[in-house]
Write a protein that holds these residues in place. Sequence first.
Motif, PDB file in Angstrom:
ATOM      1  N   CYS A  51      -0.832  17.652  -4.607  1.00 53.68           N
ATOM      2  CA  CYS A  51      -1.468  16.389  -4.259  1.00 53.68           C
ATOM      3  C   CYS A  51      -2.386  16.562  -3.064  1.00 53.68           C
ATOM      4  CB  CYS A  51      -0.431  15.324  -3.949  1.00 53.68           C
ATOM      5  SG  CYS A  51       0.623  14.946  -5.342  1.00 53.68           S
ATOM      6  N   GLU A  97      -4.203  -1.129   2.938  1.00 50.73           N
ATOM      7  CA  GLU A  97      -2.978  -0.457   3.392  1.00 50.73           C
ATOM      8  C   GLU A  97      -2.852   0.923   2.774  1.00 50.73           C
ATOM      9  OE1 GLU A  97       0.341  -3.917   4.212  1.00 50.73           O
ATOM     10  OE2 GLU A  97       0.440  -2.745   2.367  1.00 50.73           O
ATOM     11  N   LEU A  98      -3.212   0.992   1.487  1.00 54.08           N
ATOM     12  CA  LEU A  98      -3.146   2.282   0.802  1.00 54.08           C
ATOM     13  C   LEU A  98      -4.112   3.273   1.460  1.00 54.08           C
ATOM     14  CD1 LEU A  98      -2.463   4.235  -1.551  1.00 54.08           C
ATOM     15  CD2 LEU A  98      -4.384   3.218  -2.756  1.00 54.08           C
ATOM     16  N   CYS A 116      -2.565  13.220  -7.728  1.00 58.21           N
ATOM     17  CA  CYS A 116      -2.283  14.643  -7.826  1.00 58.21           C
ATOM     18  C   CYS A 116      -3.277  15.325  -8.759  1.00 58.21           C
ATOM     19  CB  CYS A 116      -0.837  14.867  -8.236  1.00 58.21           C
ATOM     20  SG  CYS A 116       0.301  14.162  -7.006  1.00 58.21           S
ATOM     21  N   PRO A 148       5.662  11.800  -7.592  1.00 60.92           N
ATOM     22  CA  PRO A 148       5.294  12.954  -8.425  1.00 60.92           C
ATOM     23  C   PRO A 148       5.592  14.278  -7.740  1.00 60.92           C
ATOM     24  CG  PRO A 148       3.459  11.390  -8.298  1.00 60.92           C
ATOM     25  CD  PRO A 148       4.534  10.881  -7.376  1.00 60.92           C
ATOM     26  N   LEU A 149       5.301  14.376  -6.444  1.00 57.85           N
ATOM     27  CA  LEU A 149       5.567  15.627  -5.734  1.00 57.85           C
ATOM     28  C   LEU A 149       7.055  15.950  -5.739  1.00 57.85           C
ATOM     29  CD1 LEU A 149       3.280  15.667  -2.575  1.00 57.85           C
ATOM     30  CD2 LEU A 149       3.400  17.363  -4.403  1.00 57.85           C
ATOM     31  N   PHE A 166      -5.159   9.195 -10.252  1.00 58.78           N
ATOM     32  CA  PHE A 166      -5.370   9.294  -8.810  1.00 58.78           C
ATOM     33  C   PHE A 166      -4.106   9.811  -8.140  1.00 58.78           C
ATOM     34  CE2 PHE A 166      -4.408   7.129  -4.789  1.00 58.78           C
ATOM     35  CZ  PHE A 166      -5.358   7.730  -3.987  1.00 58.78           C
ATOM     36  N   MET A 202       0.616  17.278 -13.016  1.00 52.96           N
ATOM     37  CA  MET A 202       1.324  16.085 -13.471  1.00 52.96           C
ATOM     38  C   MET A 202       1.833  16.243 -14.903  1.00 52.96           C
ATOM     39  SD  MET A 202       1.436  13.812 -11.121  1.00 52.96           S
ATOM     40  CE  MET A 202       1.694  12.215 -11.881  1.00 52.96           C
ATOM     41  N   ASP A 231       4.204   5.961  -5.259  1.00 54.97           N
ATOM     42  CA  ASP A 231       4.215   6.207  -6.704  1.00 54.97           C
ATOM     43  C   ASP A 231       3.140   7.186  -7.163  1.00 54.97           C
ATOM     44  OD1 ASP A 231       6.351   4.595  -6.843  1.00 54.97           O
ATOM     45  OD2 ASP A 231       5.471   3.057  -8.140  1.00 54.97           O
ATOM     46  N   THR A 232       2.056   7.311  -6.375  1.00 58.61           N
ATOM     47  CA  THR A 232       0.998   8.225  -6.803  1.00 58.61           C
ATOM     48  C   THR A 232       1.089   9.599  -6.145  1.00 58.61           C
ATOM     49  OG1 THR A 232      -0.455   7.268  -5.099  1.00 58.61           O
ATOM     50  CG2 THR A 232      -0.710   6.441  -7.346  1.00 58.61           C
ATOM     51  N   HIS A 233       1.823   9.721  -5.061  1.00 54.40           N
ATOM     52  CA  HIS A 233       1.910  11.012  -4.368  1.00 54.40           C
ATOM     53  C   HIS A 233       3.352  11.479  -4.169  1.00 54.40           C
ATOM     54  CE1 HIS A 233      -2.167   9.688  -3.312  1.00 54.40           C
ATOM     55  NE2 HIS A 233      -2.446  10.937  -3.025  1.00 54.40           N
ATOM     56  N   ASP A 256      -3.772  -5.123   0.326  1.00 55.41           N
ATOM     57  CA  ASP A 256      -2.856  -4.063  -0.116  1.00 55.41           C
ATOM     58  C   ASP A 256      -3.601  -2.744  -0.269  1.00 55.41           C
ATOM     59  OD1 ASP A 256      -0.843  -5.923  -0.238  1.00 55.41           O
ATOM     60  OD2 ASP A 256      -1.154  -6.349  -2.368  1.00 55.41           O
ATOM     61  N   ILE A 294       2.666  -0.226  -9.943  1.00 57.01           N
ATOM     62  CA  ILE A 294       1.212  -0.066 -10.026  1.00 57.01           C
ATOM     63  C   ILE A 294       0.657  -0.687 -11.308  1.00 57.01           C
ATOM     64  CG2 ILE A 294      -0.628   1.657 -10.181  1.00 57.01           C
ATOM     65  CD1 ILE A 294       1.016   3.398  -8.300  1.00 57.01           C
ATOM     66  N   SER A 344      -2.617   4.634   4.443  1.00 55.10           N
ATOM     67  CA  SER A 344      -1.618   5.663   4.135  1.00 55.10           C
ATOM     68  C   SER A 344      -2.287   6.995   3.838  1.00 55.10           C
ATOM     69  CB  SER A 344      -0.782   5.258   2.917  1.00 55.10           C
ATOM     70  OG  SER A 344       0.017   4.158   3.223  1.00 55.10           O
ATOM     71  N   LEU A 366       6.723  12.599 -15.788  1.00 58.63           N
ATOM     72  CA  LEU A 366       7.576  13.373 -14.881  1.00 58.63           C
ATOM     73  C   LEU A 366       9.001  12.829 -14.851  1.00 58.63           C
ATOM     74  CD1 LEU A 366       5.206  13.911 -11.826  1.00 58.63           C
ATOM     75  CD2 LEU A 366       6.082  15.680 -13.347  1.00 58.63           C
ATOM     76  N   GLY A 377       0.835  -1.201   0.000  1.00 58.64           N
ATOM     77  CA  GLY A 377       0.000   0.000   0.000  1.00 58.64           C
ATOM     78  C   GLY A 377       0.867   1.248   0.000  1.00 58.64           C
ATOM     79  N   GLY A 378       1.957   1.186   0.742  1.00 64.75           N
ATOM     80  CA  GLY A 378       2.901   2.298   0.795  1.00 64.75           C
ATOM     81  C   GLY A 378       3.553   2.555  -0.553  1.00 64.75           C
ATOM     82  N   LYS A 379       3.825   1.467  -1.293  1.00 69.55           N
ATOM     83  CA  LYS A 379       4.402   1.628  -2.643  1.00 69.55           C
ATOM     84  C   LYS A 379       3.451   2.404  -3.542  1.00 69.55           C
ATOM     85  CE  LYS A 379       7.152  -2.526  -2.694  1.00 69.55           C
ATOM     86  NZ  LYS A 379       7.234  -3.924  -3.037  1.00 69.55           N
ATOM     87  N   ILE A 380       2.160   2.052  -3.469  1.00 71.22           N
ATOM     88  CA  ILE A 380       1.181   2.766  -4.306  1.00 71.22           C
ATOM     89  C   ILE A 380       1.170   4.235  -3.908  1.00 71.22           C
ATOM     90  CG2 ILE A 380      -1.228   2.955  -5.012  1.00 71.22           C
ATOM     91  CD1 ILE A 380      -1.646   0.065  -4.295  1.00 71.22           C
ATOM     92  N   TYR A 381       1.145   4.462  -2.600  1.00 71.45           N
ATOM     93  CA  TYR A 381       1.124   5.844  -2.131  1.00 71.45           C
ATOM     94  C   TYR A 381       2.374   6.588  -2.605  1.00 71.45           C
ATOM     95  CZ  TYR A 381       0.029   9.855   0.652  1.00 71.45           C
ATOM     96  OH  TYR A 381      -0.286  11.120   1.021  1.00 71.45           O
TER      97      TYR A 381
END
Lengths: 427, 267
Positions: B179, B141-142, B28, A93-94, B26, B32, A88-90, B138, B219, B145, B249, A82-86
């Motif tokens: 974001c 978990e996201l 930001c 990019p930031l 999903f 982007m 890569d998506t936040h 998973d 992903i 986060s 990016l 879940g942390g990996k998704i977070y």
Amino acid sequence: MCRTGPSPDPPEGGETTSTDAAFTALLEDSADELYESAPCGYLSTLMDGTIAKINTTLLTWLGRSREEVVGRMRFTDLLTVGGKIYHDTHFAPLLSMQGSVSGIALDIKKAEGGRLPVLLSSVTKNDSTGRPQLIRTTVFDASDRRAYERELLRERQVAEAARTQAEEDRERLQEALAVLQQSLLPAALPPVPGMEAASHYHTASPDRLGGDFYDLFPLDGKRWAFFLGDVCGKGPQAAAVTSLTRYTLRAAALHDPDPVAALTTLNTVLHERYAAGDPRYCTAIFGVLEQAGDTVKVELASGGHPPALVMRQDGSAEYLPTPGGLLVGILPSAPFTATTTELAAGDTLLLYTDGLTEARIGEERELFGDVALRDFAADLTHTAPHEVIEAMTGLLNSFGDGLDDDTALLALGVPTDRPDTGSDSPT
Amino acid sequence: MDIVSRNNVTVTGPQDAPVLLLAHGFGCDQNMWRLVAPALAENYRVIQFDYVGSGRSDLSAWDATRYATLDGYAQDVVEICEALDLREVSFVGHSVSSMVGVLAAAATPDRITSLIMIGPSPCYVDSPGYRGGFSAEDIDELLESLDSNYLGWSATMAPVIMGNPDRPELGEELTNSFCATDPAIARVFARATFLSDSRDDLKTVNVPTLVLECSQDVIAPREVGAYVHDVIPGSRLVTLDATGHCPQLSAPEATLAALTEFIGNQS
């Protein structure tokens, strides 16, 4: 601890010797030493995430050797899925867009299993041409902090659930109140042959059940009964009296439509019901309408209620006095004052509760009063009942916060065949 | 309703040039595209926007039911196409927006005439005979986060993030604001994204399609890219030598090259 060899700046006294020793200890805390055993994790990664450098603190937290990690693992390999998704998506990019990211909460996985909650901050380091070269990351152990935040989060969720529940309860209560309130008033006035009727109910607060009431209903083929009144107090208890009053008057009228008889029955019922304590009473006007040729005969009686107002076709507006009538329900037997009038084409009878006359106006917050009401009504002669109600509603709205009571209005009139002759306009 | 301000639509590039509609995924917002949009705007009419709930969109237009499924996001796209009367649109969707593009193209076949999918995945969660790369745990978990990271968002700053035309400098002071999303809204978008299954919708695609994937993407792994390429007949698959989920990016030049080559071949 002690340096050997000649000192470049020999101490001159005992005091400076200890200061010098502390300074020396600081010097020995080299940058490398600080990097390796700082109280936070340090991590440098290539732009593709490959770990290039990592400090001993972080290796200890991970439970891994340098050889396992450097050049072999990517930063995201340390994160939960879940942390990996977070990431890569936040996070990523930031970091690309801003060149830095700070204070992101994620979990890193330990080699032996288990997780360490951390706070991550990263900056990108550019090469001499300005291209991003590597990413430097600091990792803070956030176990205690995250436990605390989770607690806060849980509290917020509990509070949100409570708020949602409270809002739902409130909505349900308001629906119930609205249904109850509607049971106290007719949904719509029935059409009365040869007459026009209109009404308005002003609620002072949507949360509170008002104590004003009115009704209009057929007695037999020729006659119609009407009433309007005001129960003392507000809220559920007053609403219960209102309900009892409305249905008692309806039933009494079918049994004996004489206005005094109807009010007398109501008096007996209210007095008996509430005699045991918590006395409840009301004021009311009850009347009967009967078509008589071109006019409508009105018989009415009042129990302590403000007098009805008659607006005549000839441009006059006068009260229909009913003095001496007593509050309904306060004594075992009570006198009620009866009177009669006739409504010709263009005449309108207006019943109201004292919310209207007791409204406060102006900076002095004076009572609006009977005289002002009659003057206002005089300007409304030649208007149909629905127009009278419209004008009166406008008047109520103009009071603003000077009107703090519920107000009921009922207008009954005989329509003219020539609604807009304009031959004798009101003065 | 004014769709242009609702979705914070920005338009750049020559008026008569072919239209590119850039849709963020999903996480930001339209920032982007900042490393590729200026170059694209030299030759294309470039339309960018924020989905309702993201970036500087009008948060008051957000609706938990509408945006609980990808159809709600596709409706945003369709409404933008209609509001600007866009024709012959090449829809460039990043991540989950690839599937939003599939739905939007099915809804407005007369407007969207080609699809460019960057890091697409029609289904993130594994199921028998299909590997999306993630389990339901998973995704939980996201969501956790998301809950523990407000990313600069707070209720008091929301009006600033939503756009404050009188004081644009306010927005610039915010860190992480690209974001920054209301956690409740982010949660709904995360669920809509990661619990979606658009595999059947993929079969409806009948416009020229480019599948652009990264060589290392957690992903949208290459297995998934191959799946998408297989299901859409005649689609083109390009694998960029890039890590992560955001090649626009991390590898903007290569992304631009793949995009323009594909669009050039369409006209």
